[in-house]
Design an enzyme around this catalytic site. Structure first.
Site, mmCIF file in Angstrom:
data_model
loop_
_atom_site.group_PDB
_atom_site.id
_atom_site.type_symbol
_atom_site.label_atom_id
_atom_site.label_comp_id
_atom_site.label_asym_id
_atom_site.label_seq_id
_atom_site.Cartn_x
_atom_site.Cartn_y
_atom_site.Cartn_z
ATOM 1 C CE LYS A 220 -6.609 -13.037 -3.856
ATOM 2 N NZ LYS A 220 -5.676 -12.377 -2.925
ATOM 3 N NE ARG A 254 -11.086 -9.700 1.411
ATOM 4 C CZ ARG A 254 -11.220 -9.587 0.096
ATOM 5 N NH1 ARG A 254 -10.642 -10.478 -0.705
ATOM 6 N NH2 ARG A 254 -11.915 -8.587 -0.439
#
Length: 281
Positions: A220, A254
């Site tokens: 991210k 995840r």
């Protein structure tokens, strides 16, 4: 702790690795790489071979600024992938907020619904409640289209906790058993860089809320903001973040980079086994 997910019961005595499979043309990290069902199935099988405990199939991008797609298009993307992986015997999650998609993939045998909107869409909670699948409830301020436009909190940790607990209690009131519910504090969803790392630093607080905690920070932009790396050079940062989250109590991480994460966890588990006096192979 266990997470009851339909026909699968996830053993959370060690942190689990969830592999990301985006069947989308526009996801922030791998959009278009696995856009066909055949490509996505092949990729998911590779992640499982690399050690993923379960895979999360997504048919709609939730990157910052992403526009929604119709539920019909989303379902067309994910359903063939779900069916193939369920036939393989894999533990399969679907990343969706659409009640229509939820109902269809539940009928196809999926084990978990991973919803960035925490079952807030009309009919979503009912779709999950009528089944036995697991559900992950995520916190997001705003929507993917506008969530990064000046996110603000008076008290980040308390507001995120209060939201997640309120959604979990609403699920229980709707008939979803507590052992089917997991939480995700939404790293990257309506938070600044510093707010994201505040959540990561306080992962243990969320892991203590009596529901399994899923953490997703793989590749991210906040990792890029700290390291200065572009999205495809954030493997090391992603693995470090996943390891920190797991060491602070996350039940599931995840990730895009399954093999690297699994290797890091193996080193951690080996070290911990020595400290416990158990020399494991």
């Amino acid at each position: 702790m266990q997470w009851h997910c339909g026909s699968k019961i996830l053993d959370l005595t060690r942190p689990l690795v969830m592999g990301i499979v985006n069947v989308t043309p526009d996801s922030f990290s791998d959009g278009g790489e696995h856009a066909s069902a055949a490509q996505a199935i092949e990729h998911a099988r590779r992640l499982l071979q690399e050690g993923a405990d379960l895979v999360d199939i997504g048919g709609e991008s939730t990157r910052p600024g992403a526009a929604p797609v119709s539920w019909q298009e989303e379902l067309e993307r994910v359903l063939p992938v779900v069916k193939a992986l369920v036939r393989d015997g894999a533990c399969v999650s679907v990343d969706t907020s659409s009640p229509q998609v939820m109902r269809a993939v539940i009928d196809a045998g999926v084990h978990m619904i991973n919803d960035v909107r925490a079952l807030s869409a009309a009919g979503a909670m009912e779709a999950v409640a009528r089944s036995s699948v697991g559900v992950c409830l995520m916190h997001m301020q705003g929507t993917p289209k506008d969530m990064q436009q000046e996110p603000h909190y008076d008290n980040l940790l308390e507001q995120v906790k209060a939201f997640l607990l309120s959604r979990a209690r609403a699920c229980e009131a709707a008939g979803i058993d507590a052992e089917r519910i997991g939480l995700d504090y939404g790293f990257g969803f309506g938070k600044t860089v510093d707010q994201n790392f505040e959540l990561l630093a306080h992962t243990a607080d969320f892991a203590g809320l009596a529901y399994p905690l899923l953490v997703g920070l793989s590749r991210k932009s906040s990792l890029g903001a700290v390291t200065g790396r572009p999205v495809h050079e954030r493997v090391s940062a992603s693995v470090a973040g996943a390891l920190i989250a797991a060491q602070k109590g996350a039940a599931v991480v995840r990730v895009h980079d399954v093999a690297a994460t699994v290797d890091a966890f193996k080193i951690w588990f080996k070290t911990e086994s020595i400290l416990r006096g158990k020399y494991e192979p």
